[in-house]
Scaffold this motif. Structure first.
Motif, mmCIF file in Angstrom:
data_model
loop_
_atom_site.group_PDB
_atom_site.id
_atom_site.type_symbol
_atom_site.label_atom_id
_atom_site.label_comp_id
_atom_site.label_asym_id
_atom_site.label_seq_id
_atom_site.Cartn_x
_atom_site.Cartn_y
_atom_site.Cartn_z
ATOM 1 N N SER A 231 0.837 -1.199 0.000
ATOM 2 C CA SER A 231 0.000 0.000 0.000
ATOM 3 C C SER A 231 0.872 1.250 0.000
ATOM 4 O O SER A 231 2.072 1.213 0.268
ATOM 5 C CB SER A 231 -0.922 0.004 1.223
ATOM 6 N N ARG B 240 0.465 5.931 0.298
ATOM 7 C CA ARG B 240 -0.351 7.115 0.563
ATOM 8 C C ARG B 240 0.115 8.245 -0.339
ATOM 9 O O ARG B 240 1.317 8.516 -0.411
ATOM 10 C CB ARG B 240 -0.234 7.540 2.036
ATOM 11 N N ASP C 188 -2.559 11.434 2.428
ATOM 12 C CA ASP C 188 -3.882 10.867 2.190
ATOM 13 C C ASP C 188 -4.010 9.515 2.893
ATOM 14 O O ASP C 188 -3.053 8.977 3.454
ATOM 15 C CB ASP C 188 -4.099 10.699 0.683
ATOM 16 N N SER C 189 -5.213 8.964 2.863
ATOM 17 C CA SER C 189 -5.447 7.626 3.389
ATOM 18 C C SER C 189 -4.739 6.595 2.508
ATOM 19 O O SER C 189 -4.336 6.883 1.384
ATOM 20 C CB SER C 189 -6.947 7.327 3.435
ATOM 21 N N SER C 190 -4.598 5.373 2.998
ATOM 22 C CA SER C 190 -3.882 4.326 2.272
ATOM 23 C C SER C 190 -4.599 3.947 0.980
ATOM 24 O O SER C 190 -5.829 3.903 0.913
ATOM 25 C CB SER C 190 -3.729 3.083 3.142
ATOM 26 N N ASN C 191 -3.799 3.679 -0.040
ATOM 27 C CA ASN C 191 -4.271 3.153 -1.308
ATOM 28 C C ASN C 191 -3.559 1.838 -1.589
ATOM 29 O O ASN C 191 -2.422 1.629 -1.150
ATOM 30 C CB ASN C 191 -3.972 4.122 -2.459
ATOM 31 N N LYS D 154 -9.017 11.046 -0.635
ATOM 32 C CA LYS D 154 -10.179 10.577 0.125
ATOM 33 C C LYS D 154 -10.034 10.767 1.626
ATOM 34 O O LYS D 154 -10.881 10.325 2.392
ATOM 35 C CB LYS D 154 -10.435 9.100 -0.174
ATOM 36 N N ARG D 155 -8.972 11.392 2.063
ATOM 37 C CA ARG D 155 -8.780 11.571 3.497
ATOM 38 C C ARG D 155 -9.916 12.393 4.094
ATOM 39 O O ARG D 155 -10.298 13.431 3.558
ATOM 40 C CB ARG D 155 -7.451 12.277 3.778
ATOM 41 N N ASP E 273 -13.200 11.415 4.746
ATOM 42 C CA ASP E 273 -14.485 10.738 4.673
ATOM 43 C C ASP E 273 -14.380 9.637 3.639
ATOM 44 O O ASP E 273 -13.327 9.400 3.062
ATOM 45 C CB ASP E 273 -15.627 11.706 4.335
ATOM 46 N N SER E 274 -15.475 8.950 3.393
ATOM 47 C CA SER E 274 -15.454 7.803 2.504
ATOM 48 C C SER E 274 -15.500 8.186 1.038
ATOM 49 O O SER E 274 -15.273 7.348 0.173
ATOM 50 C CB SER E 274 -16.648 6.881 2.811
ATOM 51 N N GLU F 179 4.292 2.015 2.014
ATOM 52 C CA GLU F 179 4.217 1.525 3.387
ATOM 53 C C GLU F 179 4.915 0.191 3.596
ATOM 54 O O GLU F 179 4.967 -0.305 4.713
ATOM 55 C CB GLU F 179 2.742 1.441 3.798
#
Length: 656
Positions: free
Chosen positions: A450, A452, A471-474, A492-493, A495-496, A515
């Motif tokens: 993954s 970010r 950002d959130s994980s991709n 997308k950090r 919210d969904s 990561e």
């Protein structure tokens, strides 16, 4: 795509090139996305045509990829001499008027200093762009073939006509070198002898060229055996290589078969282009239309023109620029000049041809668009005119791209939490949506790998030590079908759903933090070089990339979520009857409406790139002037609203 951990690790160790301090890794691609896309396109078209002939009115793209053998190729009628192919046509597959199979990859990207633009590349991938055998690890086996259609060498031809087949070959190019156990063969097949196997007439064992060896080597093969001097003669190139990917590559160029030749017939009166056209903007190949300014225009471009003759040849050159409708906007003529032979002095060095100036400026843009740039040579006489014209498209959409859309290798960092950052300059404030990234499926397709998306500010020409946005994980999407090269990873950090990040004008470093230690294998374009804008950090210190090339990483901008969407609930009076001018504007704008709309006043609101209301006029009278002198240069959106709250949104560019 089926693969296993052992295979991936083996290939990484066997073929990877290590960069600075062994952290940067270049690896071979695991398939060819250009070929996969072309195959998919042809299968979809064939499926569509089949449905159409059966009287179907709908078409669903549910194509199953067959093997090549399930799509028989019918050879064309027997060919006559001369036979010539320099692979300069933009076809991906060999010209089916000349060749009867689709295994070789026709491209301008893998060769280094070819005779003319384009080669046929032979490797371990089939006609669909996939490995012949994913699980094959070692050894050399029959892989690609390049087989001519039948050729008439019969009456009145005889051995006295001195028939020769010539071609050029190059090992490796921008790909992976053939091993010493690999080889490339030229084989002949006699007509009227269906049981006779192909006969080897020339071969070369694999080798790793020295870093300074980029030469194409000429081979001359006489055809004297009378068994071949009949209607239906064929020849083919066959490579023996690893079957698990695009490895052990050979590039073939300028295949020429004709009579009345000799061993010394090695000179061709052919002045040709060698590489694809250079982008007219800098430092990117493509950029968002909102961000373009005339300062992004290059002052000149580089062309590579090669005279394959042994004498000077008078050659004219020009390039023109056309809009999306093919209307010529600008033509740069040079006139004629005597071009020296390549053997005597290398490429044409006459500056107006070798480095033509870019005197044209694209206008400031109000929407996405493409421009076609066409470069043309004219030499009379000329042995092969198919290499005298090259074309490129200058793309202005919603992304920045340093790459030219082709990948020859895959790039990765082999440290957990390694940081990767690309420099981008925003000329005006804009909104970052995410990034388009091409991940080559050379790694194991599993969620543990993954990353970010992250953004760093500028710290004196390098990224700042700490990102101001993570950002959130991709999870990398390794396309199982191969023909979709880029996937979009939206921010997308928080919210969904996807979110937008508003950025002021300035310099930013946009990239990622991986990561895990497994290299993520981002497509790497060796034909453009942006390494001075690419940085990585694995030890706490930013380093400039040591590999010349460009990542297939494209940040996406645009789409504002805080202002009305374009085209949503347009004015019931028809927005085509509303005009906003001038656009681009400087200190004022006019908003005119057709008299058929029966309107006297409008509510005008102007939003900046952050979606902020920066100017309003709730009682704007039709045909009046609106003062915008207080607004800074940049991209704006003008909301035009009537008394019933119908509205339309117009894009506005302000220049100073």
């Amino acid at each position: 795509m089926q693969k296993n951990i052992f295979l991936s690790v083996f290939l990484l160790l066997l073929f990877s090139f290590a960069g600075h301090a062994q952290y940067e890794i270049l690896s071979p691609l695991h398939y060819n996305p250009a070929v996969a896309a072309k195959w998919h396109e042809q299968m979809v078209r064939k499926h569509h045509q089949t449905n159409y002939t059966q009287g179907l009115t709908t078409f669903k793209d549910t194509v199953v990829h067959p093997t090549l053998d399930s799509v028989p190729l019918v050879p064309n009628d027997t060919l006559s001499l001369p036979f010539l192919d320099d692979f300069s046509k933009d076809t991906v597959y060999p010209d089916q008027h000349l060749w009867m199979d689709k295994y070789a990859y026709v491209n301008p990207d893998f060769p280094i200093a070819p005779v003319t633009i384009g080669v046929a590349t032979l490797d371990g991938l089939n006609a669909q762009g996939y490995p012949y055998n994913f699980n094959s690890v070692s050894g050399s086996f029959a892989a690609d073939q390049l087989t001519s259609n039948p050729i008439n060498l019969g009456t009145p031809l005889t051995a006295a006509d001195s028939i020769y087949l010539s071609f050029y070959y190059q090992a490796q190019g921008r790909g992976i070198s053939p091993k010493t156990s690999d080889s490339i063969l030229l084989e002949f097949k006699a007509p009227n002898q269906p049981t006779q196997p192909w006969k080897e007439v020339w071969f070369h064992l694999g080798y790793s060229p020295a870093p300074t060896d980029s030469a194409f080597h000429l081979v001359m093969v006489p055809i004297t055996d009378t068994a071949y001097l009949h209607n239906g003669f064929q020849f083919r190139f066959q490579n023996y290589a690893s079957l698990n990917g695009p490895f052990n590559q050979w590039n073939i160029d300028y295949v020429y078969l004709n009579k009345l030749r000799s061993q010394t017939d090695t000179v061709f009166k052919d002045v040709a282009f060698v590489y694809k056209p250079q982008s007219l903007i800098q430092p990117y190949e493509s950029m968002p239309w909102e961000q373009y300014t005339t300062a992004n225009m290059r002052t000149s471009v580089n062309t590579y023109i090669r005279n394959n003759d042994n004498a000077v040849d008078n050659t004219s050159y020009y390039y023109d620029i056309r809009d999306a409708y093919k209307n010529v906007l600008y033509t740069y003529p040079v006139g004629s000049i005597n071009v020296n032979p390549y053997s005597a002095g290398g490429y044409d060095n006459y500056a107006p041809q070798a480095h033509p100036p870019v005197s044209y400026q694209f206008p400031l843009l109000i929407d996405s668009t493409n421009y076609q740039v066409e470069h043309v040579l004219n030499t009379t006489p000329d042995f092969d005119r198919s290499n005298d014209t090259i074309r490129a498209y200058q793309v202005f959409k919603n992304y920045y791209a340093y790459d030219d859309g082709s990948a020859e290798l895959a790039y990765g960092l082999n440290q957990a939490f390694a940081k990767l950052a690309y420099r981008y300059v925003l000329n005006v404030a804009d909104t970052l949506l995410g990034a388009q990234i091409y991940f080559d499926p050379a790694g194991v397709n599993t969620a543990i790998y993954s990353f970010r998306l992250a953004i760093w500010a500028d710290a004196g020409g390098i990224p700042a030590s700490t990102p101001f946005y993570i950002d959130s994980s991709n999870v990398p999407i390794y396309q199982p079908n191969g023909y979709f090269m880029f996937d979009t990873y939206n921010l997308k950090r928080g919210d969904s759903s996807r979110t937008y990040l508003h950025l002021n004008a300035g310099t930013y470093y946009i990239g990622m933090i991986q990561e895990f230690a497994q290299p993520l294998n981002i497509g790497f374009d060796e034909n453009t070089d942006s390494h001075t804008n690419l940085y990585y950090n694995v030890t706490g210190t930013w380093q400039q990339s040591g590999f010349q090339g460009s990542l297939m990483f494209r940040p996406v901008f645009g789409n504002f979520d805080t202002i009305p969407a374009l085209g949503v609930k347009e004015l019931s009076m028809n927005s085509n009857l509303i005009s906003l001018f001038p656009n681009p504007a400087n200190t004022f704008i006019h908003i005119n409406c057709s008299s058929s709309l029966l309107l006297n006043t409008l509510n005008i609101t102007i939003y900046d790139a952050f979606g902020r209301n920066v100017l309003s006029n709730s009682a704007f009278k039709i045909n009046e002037t609106l003062d915008i002198s207080a607004l800074s240069a940049g991209i704006y959106f003008v909301k035009i609203q009537d008394e019933k709250n119908n509205f339309s949104v117009k894009k506005l560019v302000i220049t100073r």
